[in-house]
Scaffold this motif. Structure first.
Motif, mmCIF file in Angstrom:
data_model
loop_
_atom_site.group_PDB
_atom_site.id
_atom_site.type_symbol
_atom_site.label_atom_id
_atom_site.label_comp_id
_atom_site.label_asym_id
_atom_site.label_seq_id
_atom_site.Cartn_x
_atom_site.Cartn_y
_atom_site.Cartn_z
ATOM 1 N N ALA A 30 40.165 31.555 45.189
ATOM 2 C CA ALA A 30 40.476 32.623 46.143
ATOM 3 C C ALA A 30 41.082 33.818 45.429
ATOM 4 O O ALA A 30 40.747 34.973 45.729
ATOM 5 N N ALA A 31 41.978 33.553 44.465
ATOM 6 C CA ALA A 31 42.566 34.650 43.692
ATOM 7 C C ALA A 31 41.507 35.339 42.849
ATOM 8 O O ALA A 31 41.486 36.572 42.734
ATOM 9 N N ALA A 32 40.597 34.554 42.280
ATOM 10 C CA ALA A 32 39.556 35.122 41.419
ATOM 11 C C ALA A 32 38.592 36.013 42.194
ATOM 12 O O ALA A 32 37.996 36.937 41.627
ATOM 13 N N LYS A 33 38.415 35.747 43.495
ATOM 14 C CA LYS A 33 37.507 36.564 44.309
ATOM 15 C C LYS A 33 38.024 37.994 44.490
ATOM 16 O O LYS A 33 37.250 38.894 44.789
ATOM 17 N N HIS A 34 39.319 38.178 44.336
ATOM 18 C CA HIS A 34 39.887 39.510 44.499
ATOM 19 C C HIS A 34 39.729 40.284 43.183
ATOM 20 O O HIS A 34 40.659 40.427 42.396
ATOM 21 N N THR A 35 38.515 40.760 42.955
ATOM 22 C CA THR A 35 38.211 41.501 41.735
ATOM 23 C C THR A 35 39.048 42.770 41.681
ATOM 24 O O THR A 35 39.049 43.581 42.616
ATOM 25 N N GLY A 69 61.816 28.519 38.211
ATOM 26 C CA GLY A 69 61.221 27.188 38.239
ATOM 27 C C GLY A 69 59.979 27.075 39.091
ATOM 28 O O GLY A 69 59.413 25.981 39.221
ATOM 29 N N SER A 70 59.529 28.180 39.701
ATOM 30 C CA SER A 70 58.271 28.144 40.442
ATOM 31 C C SER A 70 57.113 27.937 39.462
ATOM 32 O O SER A 70 57.183 28.349 38.311
ATOM 33 N N ARG A 71 56.056 27.304 39.947
ATOM 34 C CA ARG A 71 54.927 26.992 39.063
ATOM 35 C C ARG A 71 53.796 27.980 39.303
ATOM 36 O O ARG A 71 53.352 28.184 40.430
ATOM 37 N N LEU A 72 53.335 28.597 38.221
ATOM 38 C CA LEU A 72 52.275 29.596 38.296
ATOM 39 C C LEU A 72 50.925 28.904 38.397
ATOM 40 O O LEU A 72 50.546 28.132 37.526
ATOM 41 N N LEU A 73 50.194 29.200 39.476
ATOM 42 C CA LEU A 73 48.889 28.589 39.689
ATOM 43 C C LEU A 73 47.759 29.528 39.301
ATOM 44 O O LEU A 73 46.705 29.092 38.840
ATOM 45 N N ALA A 74 47.962 30.828 39.491
ATOM 46 C CA ALA A 74 46.932 31.811 39.149
ATOM 47 C C ALA A 74 47.603 33.142 38.862
ATOM 48 O O ALA A 74 48.672 33.442 39.383
ATOM 49 N N GLY A 75 46.956 33.954 38.028
ATOM 50 C CA GLY A 75 47.457 35.288 37.732
ATOM 51 C C GLY A 75 48.536 35.301 36.675
ATOM 52 O O GLY A 75 48.527 34.518 35.737
ATOM 53 N N GLY A 76 49.507 36.189 36.840
ATOM 54 C CA GLY A 76 50.566 36.359 35.857
ATOM 55 C C GLY A 76 50.853 37.832 35.660
ATOM 56 O O GLY A 76 50.305 38.700 36.344
ATOM 57 N N GLU A 77 51.745 38.139 34.709
ATOM 58 C CA GLU A 77 52.186 39.524 34.548
ATOM 59 C C GLU A 77 51.307 40.350 33.624
ATOM 60 O O GLU A 77 51.462 41.568 33.550
ATOM 61 N N THR A 78 50.374 39.751 32.904
ATOM 62 C CA THR A 78 49.498 40.526 32.029
ATOM 63 C C THR A 78 48.469 41.296 32.853
ATOM 64 O O THR A 78 48.128 40.919 33.975
ATOM 65 N N SER A 79 47.951 42.377 32.301
ATOM 66 C CA SER A 79 46.970 43.200 33.001
ATOM 67 C C SER A 79 45.659 42.444 33.162
ATOM 68 O O SER A 79 45.265 41.667 32.285
ATOM 69 N N PRO A 80 44.944 42.668 34.263
ATOM 70 C CA PRO A 80 43.628 42.037 34.429
ATOM 71 C C PRO A 80 42.670 42.508 33.342
ATOM 72 O O PRO A 80 42.808 43.610 32.810
ATOM 73 N N ASP A 81 41.713 41.684 33.009
ATOM 74 C CA ASP A 81 40.737 42.044 31.981
ATOM 75 C C ASP A 81 40.019 43.330 32.358
ATOM 76 O O ASP A 81 39.555 43.504 33.486
ATOM 77 N N GLY A 82 39.938 44.238 31.385
ATOM 78 C CA GLY A 82 39.229 45.492 31.608
ATOM 79 C C GLY A 82 39.986 46.510 32.427
ATOM 80 O O GLY A 82 39.410 47.529 32.820
ATOM 81 N N GLY A 85 43.886 50.627 31.689
ATOM 82 C CA GLY A 85 44.166 52.049 31.850
ATOM 83 C C GLY A 85 44.796 52.445 33.162
ATOM 84 O O GLY A 85 44.908 53.628 33.445
ATOM 85 N N GLY A 86 45.189 51.505 33.985
ATOM 86 C CA GLY A 86 45.784 51.851 35.277
ATOM 87 C C GLY A 86 46.934 50.931 35.616
ATOM 88 O O GLY A 86 47.301 50.048 34.830
ATOM 89 N N TYR A 87 47.484 51.088 36.809
ATOM 90 C CA TYR A 87 48.650 50.306 37.234
ATOM 91 C C TYR A 87 48.189 49.050 37.973
ATOM 92 O O TYR A 87 48.484 48.847 39.156
ATOM 93 N N PHE A 88 47.491 48.191 37.251
ATOM 94 C CA PHE A 88 46.883 47.008 37.864
ATOM 95 C C PHE A 88 47.748 45.774 37.668
ATOM 96 O O PHE A 88 48.432 45.625 36.644
ATOM 97 N N VAL A 89 47.691 44.879 38.651
ATOM 98 C CA VAL A 89 48.403 43.603 38.595
ATOM 99 C C VAL A 89 47.432 42.500 38.991
ATOM 100 O O VAL A 89 46.667 42.654 39.951
ATOM 101 N N ARG A 90 47.459 41.397 38.281
ATOM 102 C CA ARG A 90 46.589 40.274 38.619
ATOM 103 C C ARG A 90 46.998 39.662 39.967
ATOM 104 O O ARG A 90 48.188 39.521 40.237
ATOM 105 N N PRO A 91 46.051 39.270 40.817
ATOM 106 C CA PRO A 91 46.402 38.459 41.994
ATOM 107 C C PRO A 91 47.078 37.176 41.529
ATOM 108 O O PRO A 91 46.515 36.426 40.725
ATOM 109 N N THR A 92 48.282 36.946 41.996
ATOM 110 C CA THR A 92 49.126 35.884 41.446
ATOM 111 C C THR A 92 49.554 34.908 42.546
ATOM 112 O O THR A 92 49.946 35.325 43.635
ATOM 113 N N ILE A 93 49.470 33.612 42.236
ATOM 114 C CA ILE A 93 49.862 32.571 43.189
ATOM 115 C C ILE A 93 50.882 31.649 42.524
ATOM 116 O O ILE A 93 50.660 31.162 41.413
#
Length: 207
Positions: A30-35, A69-82, A85-93
């Motif tokens: 579901a997170a990956a679908k949010h391109t 102590g929360s567990r990261l399931l998807a995303g994170g603080e690094t910029s999405p691939d590609g 050049g903008g203020y992008f954040v990965r969809p994070t769960i």
């Protein structure tokens, strides 16, 4: 989104969101679908946040989740691939989120979702009402009447029941720190009216 959390029964959450299980894979999918990308492109589901300051604020919340102590399931603080050049954040769960943690309590205004387990209906309502905010929420249940009963116990200005669509004729506004007053509908019109009251003496009209 201001802050987003989804509550799931504890046994289901633990069983379905273990690493590699169908539930975890679905959440990650579901997170990956949010391109993430240029909002003018058809393939894009999510654009950037408003500024570099806001991006860093969202990233700070992600770091806080990891340190709490929360567990990261998807995303994170690094910029999405590609998207360097903008203020992008990965969809994070996040899962295993403490309802009292910063991640669950504060308004993030970014693409960060917390999945919180609960033991029973009473605890779910307690968690949902356990923040100083109350703009909107949602309730899902097999039985609509049951969902409505739960929704009426949640202290938010708007509650979507089983995916109900937004009604522009209904009043919109929040409880607690999510604001005062209402927009839209009859309640929204009231702010533009000038009511007049007449204060009459106690003996008026007795003759």
């Amino acid at each position: 989104m201001a802050t987003a959390a989804t509550l799931r029964p504890e046994q289901i959450r633990r069983r379905s969101l273990q690493s590699g299980t169908i539930g975890a894979i679905r959440a990650q999918a579901a997170a990956a679908k949010h391109t993430v990308g240029d909002p003018t492109e058809d393939r894009t589901r999510m654009g950037p946040v408003i500024s570099d300051q806001q991006r860093e604020r969202v990233r700070a919340f992600i770091r806080a989740g990891l340190s709490d102590g929360s567990r990261l399931l998807a995303g994170g603080e690094t910029s999405p691939d590609g998207c360097d050049g903008g203020y992008f954040v990965r969809p994070t769960i996040f899962i295993d989120v403490d309802p009292a943690s910063t991640l669950a309590q504060d308004e993030i205004f970014g693409p960060v979702l917390s999945i919180i387990g609960y033991r029973d209906e009473a605890e779910a309502i307690e968690i949902a009402n356990g923040t100083r905010y109350g703009l909107g929420g949602s309730v899902w249940a097999h039985d609509t009447d049951h969902a409505v009963r739960v929704a009426r116990r949640i202290r938010t200005g708007q509650v979507d029941v089983n995916g109900g669509s937004f009604n522009p004729a209904a009043p919109f506004g929040g409880f607690k720190h999510s604001g005062y007053g209402r927009e839209l509908g009859v309640h929204g019109m009231a702010e533009y009216l000038e009511p007049q009251s007449l204060q009459l003496p106690a003996d008026a009209g007795r003759d």
